[in-house]
Design a protein around this motif. Structure first.
Motif, PDB file in Angstrom:
ATOM      1  N   ILE A   1     -65.919  -7.195  24.658  1.00 61.34           N
ATOM      2  CA  ILE A   1     -65.076  -5.637  24.387  1.00 61.34           C
ATOM      3  C   ILE A   1     -63.608  -5.709  24.428  1.00 61.34           C
ATOM      4  O   ILE A   1     -63.165  -5.531  23.701  1.00 61.34           O
ATOM      5  CB  ILE A   1     -65.422  -4.676  25.521  1.00 61.34           C
ATOM      6  CG1 ILE A   1     -67.165  -4.282  25.468  1.00 61.34           C
ATOM      7  CG2 ILE A   1     -64.836  -3.264  25.192  1.00 61.34           C
ATOM      8  CD1 ILE A   1     -67.318  -3.332  26.589  1.00 61.34           C
ATOM      9  N   GLN A   2     -63.133  -6.734  25.531  1.00 61.19           N
ATOM     10  CA  GLN A   2     -61.688  -6.894  25.751  1.00 61.19           C
ATOM     11  C   GLN A   2     -61.166  -7.641  24.721  1.00 61.19           C
ATOM     12  O   GLN A   2     -59.807  -7.533  24.040  1.00 61.19           O
ATOM     13  CB  GLN A   2     -61.650  -7.743  26.860  1.00 61.19           C
ATOM     14  CG  GLN A   2     -59.988  -7.751  27.556  1.00 61.19           C
ATOM     15  CD  GLN A   2     -59.747  -6.471  27.780  1.00 61.19           C
ATOM     16  OE1 GLN A   2     -60.633  -5.641  28.856  1.00 61.19           O
ATOM     17  NE2 GLN A   2     -58.414  -5.828  27.458  1.00 61.19           N
ATOM     18  N   ARG A   3     -61.964  -8.425  23.900  1.00 64.91           N
ATOM     19  CA  ARG A   3     -61.310  -9.168  22.771  1.00 64.91           C
ATOM     20  C   ARG A   3     -60.777  -8.395  21.678  1.00 64.91           C
ATOM     21  O   ARG A   3     -59.723  -8.564  21.153  1.00 64.91           O
ATOM     22  CB  ARG A   3     -62.556 -10.193  22.346  1.00 64.91           C
ATOM     23  CG  ARG A   3     -62.620 -11.417  22.767  1.00 64.91           C
ATOM     24  CD  ARG A   3     -63.569 -12.468  21.916  1.00 64.91           C
ATOM     25  NE  ARG A   3     -64.849 -11.871  21.769  1.00 64.91           N
ATOM     26  CZ  ARG A   3     -66.006 -12.167  22.199  1.00 64.91           C
ATOM     27  NH1 ARG A   3     -65.856 -12.988  23.168  1.00 64.91           N
ATOM     28  NH2 ARG A   3     -67.114 -11.760  21.848  1.00 64.91           N
ATOM     29  N   ASP A   4     -61.652  -7.179  21.179  1.00 67.98           N
ATOM     30  CA  ASP A   4     -61.131  -6.260  20.462  1.00 67.98           C
ATOM     31  C   ASP A   4     -59.893  -5.319  20.890  1.00 67.98           C
ATOM     32  O   ASP A   4     -58.929  -5.155  20.360  1.00 67.98           O
ATOM     33  CB  ASP A   4     -62.311  -5.186  20.083  1.00 67.98           C
ATOM     34  CG  ASP A   4     -63.228  -6.175  19.068  1.00 67.98           C
ATOM     35  OD1 ASP A   4     -62.978  -7.049  18.603  1.00 67.98           O
ATOM     36  OD2 ASP A   4     -64.269  -5.490  18.485  1.00 67.98           O
ATOM     37  N   LEU A   5     -60.089  -5.243  22.315  1.00 70.59           N
ATOM     38  CA  LEU A   5     -59.104  -4.354  22.996  1.00 70.59           C
ATOM     39  C   LEU A   5     -57.652  -5.095  22.841  1.00 70.59           C
ATOM     40  O   LEU A   5     -56.538  -4.349  22.570  1.00 70.59           O
ATOM     41  CB  LEU A   5     -59.463  -3.737  24.177  1.00 70.59           C
ATOM     42  CG  LEU A   5     -60.378  -2.717  24.246  1.00 70.59           C
ATOM     43  CD1 LEU A   5     -60.786  -2.449  25.877  1.00 70.59           C
ATOM     44  CD2 LEU A   5     -59.789  -1.384  23.839  1.00 70.59           C
ATOM     45  N   ASP A   6     -57.640  -6.034  22.949  1.00 70.11           N
ATOM     46  CA  ASP A   6     -56.410  -7.102  23.118  1.00 70.11           C
ATOM     47  C   ASP A   6     -55.879  -7.052  21.790  1.00 70.11           C
ATOM     48  O   ASP A   6     -54.510  -7.105  21.666  1.00 70.11           O
ATOM     49  CB  ASP A   6     -56.663  -8.388  23.466  1.00 70.11           C
ATOM     50  CG  ASP A   6     -57.087  -8.594  24.907  1.00 70.11           C
ATOM     51  OD1 ASP A   6     -56.715  -7.671  25.812  1.00 70.11           O
ATOM     52  OD2 ASP A   6     -57.524  -9.495  25.468  1.00 70.11           O
ATOM     53  N   ARG A   7     -56.636  -6.804  20.663  1.00 74.31           N
ATOM     54  CA  ARG A   7     -56.083  -6.887  19.305  1.00 74.31           C
ATOM     55  C   ARG A   7     -55.143  -5.450  19.135  1.00 74.31           C
ATOM     56  O   ARG A   7     -54.135  -5.431  18.335  1.00 74.31           O
ATOM     57  CB  ARG A   7     -56.857  -7.075  18.283  1.00 74.31           C
ATOM     58  CG  ARG A   7     -57.336  -8.571  18.471  1.00 74.31           C
ATOM     59  CD  ARG A   7     -58.665  -8.606  17.252  1.00 74.31           C
ATOM     60  NE  ARG A   7     -57.949  -8.942  15.887  1.00 74.31           N
ATOM     61  CZ  ARG A   7     -58.087  -8.196  14.878  1.00 74.31           C
ATOM     62  NH1 ARG A   7     -59.229  -7.189  14.851  1.00 74.31           N
ATOM     63  NH2 ARG A   7     -57.631  -8.359  13.714  1.00 74.31           N
ATOM     64  N   ARG A   8     -55.500  -4.424  19.679  1.00 81.19           N
ATOM     65  CA  ARG A   8     -55.071  -3.034  19.466  1.00 81.19           C
ATOM     66  C   ARG A   8     -53.939  -2.756  20.355  1.00 81.19           C
ATOM     67  O   ARG A   8     -53.067  -1.893  20.215  1.00 81.19           O
ATOM     68  CB  ARG A   8     -56.351  -2.033  19.556  1.00 81.19           C
ATOM     69  CG  ARG A   8     -55.786  -0.805  18.971  1.00 81.19           C
ATOM     70  CD  ARG A   8     -56.392   0.325  20.175  1.00 81.19           C
ATOM     71  NE  ARG A   8     -55.915   0.492  21.296  1.00 81.19           N
ATOM     72  CZ  ARG A   8     -54.817   1.400  21.769  1.00 81.19           C
ATOM     73  NH1 ARG A   8     -54.158   2.248  20.769  1.00 81.19           N
ATOM     74  NH2 ARG A   8     -54.213   1.246  22.791  1.00 81.19           N
ATOM     75  N   LYS A   9     -54.018  -3.417  21.646  1.00 83.73           N
ATOM     76  CA  LYS A   9     -53.024  -2.698  22.615  1.00 83.73           C
ATOM     77  C   LYS A   9     -51.635  -3.076  22.351  1.00 83.73           C
ATOM     78  O   LYS A   9     -50.921  -3.578  21.502  1.00 83.73           O
ATOM     79  CB  LYS A   9     -53.342  -3.715  24.033  1.00 83.73           C
ATOM     80  CG  LYS A   9     -52.947  -5.165  23.989  1.00 83.73           C
ATOM     81  CD  LYS A   9     -53.315  -5.933  25.306  1.00 83.73           C
ATOM     82  CE  LYS A   9     -52.695  -7.155  25.517  1.00 83.73           C
ATOM     83  NZ  LYS A   9     -53.000  -7.862  26.849  1.00 83.73           N
TER      84      LYS A   9
END
Length: 371
Positions: A41-49
């Motif tokens: 999940i974090q992989r995608d969140l890191d792109r949006r943060k």
């Protein structure tokens, strides 16, 4: 009925506010047996943060996700696996600066939902917009990462294709470039131009809109339903639900109005094992049902409404005044909408995959795998 839930079989409910202690999402309807870890999940969140470049808000949030339920692991499961029960995720807010909004608590920000929210509920969280803040989209991206696990054979990618009046050149389009620049842009030449353009916009205390293109490859023919269960209708609803989105198009979209029937209808030929199309004006959807071509969707994001240029407005007591919105805001909020668009595409497709399988008993060309 506050409408914080989206989906039919694969459903997600987001919760939390921009300046509250945390935000999160509950995903219900996820099949059991899928591998799911915080790192996925974090992989995608890191792109949006936020805070990753000078072209986005400088709010510093780790957006670290925690899985609270719906996953089990022991020596028999060979890693964390979904259990088929609701998956609850939480993302803590760690860098709120609510004082930035204290001066405008009694003023309606032009372009924001302050006035309409107040008229509907009679109470509003003026600190960053509360539930109307784009921060809510972090929860969607987390849910989208789970949806991607359901869609094992589908590839979903998005690119910024326009900033203000400046568009990409599709002759330079290369998916490999998307994560090589701060704009998630598949045209490296356009991205270099946007850097200078947005520098000027930011220094002027202004903002600008953008267009994002989302493409899903590997979607088999047959997903969606005619009339009220159209895949295209659910995609449009999903993209329009993203904060600041003002328009959505599928395939040729608005351009289809200027085409003739000869140009618009995607001609077909017989392939080795199934028919194929000679073009994709339909954006992979015909009659609301996927046709096996890439599903192509674009959406337009308006300029960030929070700017430091003085604007005319009124107070909560209906008196004329001016407003300057201080704080840390995106000069182009469309940049961080790229991973959000990918997430919403994944969430809609996961739902339609399960709906298709449930109605017809057919898997289609893709499906989740239990390792």
């Amino acid at each position: 009925m506050s409408f914080n839930t989206f989906g039919t079989l694969f459903r997600f409910t987001t919760w939390g506010e921009s300046h509250g202690p945390a935000l999160g999402v509950v995903v219900d309807g996820c099949p059991p047996g899928l591998t799911l870890t915080p790192e996925i999940i974090q992989r995608d969140l890191d792109r949006r943060k936020p805070g990753q470049s000078k072209y986005t808000t400088q709010r510093r949030e780790a957006d670290a996700v925690k899985i609270l339920s719906g996953v089990f692991e022991d020596e028999r499961t060979d890693g964390p696996r979904t259990t088929g029960t609701p998956i609850s995720l939480v993302i803590e807010n760690t860098d709120q600066r609510s004082k930035d909004y204290s001066e405008i608590r009694d003023k309606y920000r032009p372009g924001h939902a302050d006035y309409t929210y107040d008229q509907k509920y009679g109470i509003r969280d003026y600190r960053g917009g509360g539930r109307t803040s784009a921060r809510e989209t972090a929860a969607r991206v987390a849910a989208g990462a789970i949806a991607r696990q359901v869609l094992g054979g589908v590839t979903i990618r998005a690119s910024l294709v326009q900033v203000g009046p400046h568009k990409i050149d599709y002759a330079n389009f290369d998916w490999a470039q998307v994560d090589q620049n701060p704009f998630f842009c598949a045209d490296a030449t356009a991205a270099a131009h946007w850097a200078d353009y947005l520098d000027g916009i930011r220094k002027d205390g202004n903002s600008v809109g953008a267009v994002i293109e989302v493409v899903a490859e590997g979607v088999p023919a047959g997903w969606g339903a005619p009339i009220y269960g159209k895949l295209s209708a659910d995609l449009a609803s999903a993209m329009m639900s993203i904060n600041a989105v003002k328009a959505v198009e599928i395939g040729a979209g608005f351009e289809a109005a200027s085409l003739t029937g000869v140009d618009n209808a995607d001609q077909m030929r017989a392939g080795a094992d199934k028919p194929y199309f000679l073009s994709n004006q339909a954006g992979g959807i015909l009659g609301g049902i996927s046709n096996g071509d890439p599903v192509v969707c674009r959406f337009a994001v308006k300029p960030t409404s929070s700017i430091i240029t003085p604007r005319q407005t009124v107070t909560t007591s209906n008196e004329d005044t001016d407003i300057i919105t201080k704080g840390r805001h995106d000069p182009c909020v469309g940049i961080r909408a790229v991973p959000v668009g990918e997430a919403m595409m994944a969430l809609v497709l996961a739902d339609h995959y399960l709906r298709h399988r449930g109605q017809t008993g057919r898997e289609g060309a893709v499906g989740f795998e239990r390792n």
